[in-house]
Design an enzyme around this catalytic site. Sequence first.
Site, PDB file in Angstrom:
ATOM      1  N   ASP A   1      -6.045   1.731  -0.864  1.00  9.35           N
ATOM      2  CA  ASP A   1      -4.635   1.760  -0.512  1.00  9.35           C
ATOM      3  C   ASP A   1      -4.047   2.995  -1.213  1.00  9.35           C
ATOM      4  O   ASP A   1      -4.664   3.569  -2.125  1.00  9.35           O
ATOM      5  CB  ASP A   1      -3.914   0.469  -0.926  1.00  9.35           C
ATOM      6  CG  ASP A   1      -2.605   0.276  -0.148  1.00  9.35           C
ATOM      7  OD1 ASP A   1      -2.100   1.261   0.425  1.00  9.35           O
ATOM      8  OD2 ASP A   1      -2.092  -0.850  -0.114  1.00  9.35           O
TER       9      ASP A   1
HETATM   10  C1  BGC Z   1       0.617   0.070   1.943  1.00 11.36           C
HETATM   11  C2  BGC Z   1      -0.418   0.200   3.026  1.00 11.36           C
HETATM   12  C3  BGC Z   1      -0.165   1.430   3.863  1.00 11.36           C
HETATM   13  C4  BGC Z   1      -0.147   2.647   2.941  1.00 11.36           C
HETATM   14  C5  BGC Z   1       0.076   3.959   3.664  1.00 11.36           C
HETATM   15  C6  BGC Z   1       0.779   1.368   1.141  1.00 11.36           C
HETATM   16  O1  BGC Z   1       1.922   1.298   0.335  1.00 11.36           O
HETATM   17  O2  BGC Z   1       0.299  -0.982   1.073  1.00 11.36           O
HETATM   18  O3  BGC Z   1      -0.413  -0.947   3.831  1.00 11.36           O
HETATM   19  O4  BGC Z   1      -1.126   1.552   4.855  1.00 11.36           O
HETATM   20  O5  BGC Z   1       0.895   2.481   2.002  1.00 11.36           O
HETATM   21  O6  BGC Z   1       1.346   4.023   4.194  1.00 11.36           O
END
Ligand code: BGC
Length: 717
Positions: free
Chosen positions: A257
């Site tokens: 993530d």
């Molecule tokens: C989220 C993810 C997301 C990523 C990119 C993170 O803060 O938890 O679900 O895909 O950001 O935007």
Amino acid sequence: MKYIITCAMLFLFVSVFAQTKNETDLQIKINSIVKKMTLEEKIAMLHGNALFSSAGVPRLGIPELTCDDGPLGVREEIKRFDWASANWTTDSATFLPNGSAIAATWNPVMANKYGVVIGEEANARNKNIMLAPAFNICRMPLCGRTYEYYSEDPYLNSQLAIQSVKGIQSQHVAACVKHFAANNQEFHRDSVNTIVDERALREIYLPAFKAAVQQGDAYAVMSAYNKVNGYWCSENDFLLNKVLKKEWGFKGLVMSDWSGVHHTVAAANNELDIEMGSSGPYDQWYFAKPLLAAVKAGQVSVKTIDDKVRRILWLIYHTSMSANHPEGAIATPAHTKSAYDIASESIVLLKNDANLLPLNAGKIKSIAVIGDNATRTFALGGYGAGVKARHEVTALEGIKSRFGKTASISFAQGYKAEYSANNTDAQNSGYDQPDKNLIGQAVALAKTTDIAILCIGSNREYESEGHDRKNLELPFGEQALVDAVTAANPNTIIVIMAGAPYNLNEIKKSNHTIVWSWFNGSEAGNALADVLKGIVNPSGRLPFTFPVSLNDSPAFALNTYPGKNLTADYKEGILVGYRWYDTKNINPLYCFGYGLSYTNFTYTDLTTNKTNYQPGDKITVSLKVKNTGSVAGKEVIQLYVSKLNPSVLRPAKELKAFKKMMIAPATTAAVSININAGDLAYFDSKLSTWVVEPGQYKIMAASSSKDIRQIVTIIVR
Ligand code: BGC
């Protein structure tokens, strides 16, 4: 017949052979590319080189790997190195119903439609990986991302996850399923240590990931921010290495993530493949220069690096470099139709005691549409995934288009939704206070019309990534508005738009007509108006329990949310959602699987093909379901199973199969559903294996988790 079977077998054999040969040829090709690469080129592929991409190898014709969020549709193009809009004019997309709306359809076909739209639109934008679907278990009703996720039940979760992934990947776009694993609260999401026993992991939190990988063939998995049992998910040997890659045979890549990596060597050796994040300098990231140094120092082997590179190349060859790669298209009429289909199957009729619905358009001459949510759009808002929607039909627009020719329609705002996900609590203070002026205007209007449609609920600011809700209450002083408008006009219909459970105790007591809608995508208003008018017979079912009180829910009853000292101990183990409420005999406000229709269904003749089964057998469950009303409708036939006299703790009931069927009026459908006897197993943590305990099992055919219509008992030997 024999000829047909022989031909089918031959076809299967030929296609399996062709597939295996293709895969072998691909591995040979990938190996030869890896051999030509320098260590630096390999490392460059293992970390972001911008917000949503990682490097290719231009010298060898390998393109960059590109990805994008996310669950609600393909996000607008943002700048390469920051989150600001790139101000494109060609990237407005289809806004798809949110995760809990898709789950409320209880229809894997809808999940597949969702996936196909996402895949086609991703292709038109040259995105190789879509960071979707997201399906962490709804463990706790306040989680800020409940609206993005599907359900509290692992089986419903799995069936939808498989089809979302298949839909996306049918377009040669990788689905990145997220967030692996046990990321069930936003509060301290990037530092909390989730303590969860292996049985709960295996029975509740992992099944949908396993299904997405093994049955959906997901090409990518995103590791979660949190720790599980003491180890960051991005370097969790148990999750990534032992379970995902070794046990489940996952062939694709694991992506972190955003900024969810904590150590170079541990993450590299415990099977994280790509580090992603939000800001540079990119060459300083854990998987950039420090990884190069770790390889040179012998802490991470070249073999390990090569495996990661191979996985990335494998994904690229199945996506951007695949043969017959589709061009894709954005916001086509077909996509709008899919958004409509999903939305119209997701709406849940919670109460219709006065039989006010469906509305008799011939008789209704005036409608008051009241509430900020009637004119609000939900594609954007809050923190996290959002879509620049090509169009979004609001409730007011939908109602006007379906009733505007026969009735006069007026609007009153009713309440102010003054809450911003980016504000502090102090800045948001007072957001829950009723606005007397607006209520006065709404009441004055409602007094003059035949009916009032009150559109309340939350919005994308109030339910958002990055924070959990503080309580279960409806925000913005909505209860006072409901009370006032209902007193002014007895023909008031409450429409709630939100993505997670709320406290509806008062509304359930005092209102006869309640409809639950969601953040329901580009066609939300049309779908809602069609349900109100009876053009669509509602067939949505709740994908999670609405508790009477927050303290009834396991995380609150056991005082394990938000956790102490950054530790959330999932003491309820396997008793999540209805498994908890039913086992502990706690009555919910609205139970899992609940939802009404404009018709009724009766269940009869429940039988199984045998009485005695071996664990390897298939149990064929048959029953008859009759539509006893005068309109066609879709029923969700739910099969729950319960072990009689279990030797270990078992939930009072567990969903093991379901089927959504359209049944014509006054017609009886013969329903046949299979359950694998092996799926009656529980996970024995001591033996570290699944065990089908011999003995009697009850199979319950139900219209919701609390509405058991027929029971049959079988024996597993
Ligand atoms: C989220 C993810 C997301 C990523 C990119 C993170 O803060 O938890 O679900 O895909 O950001 O935007």
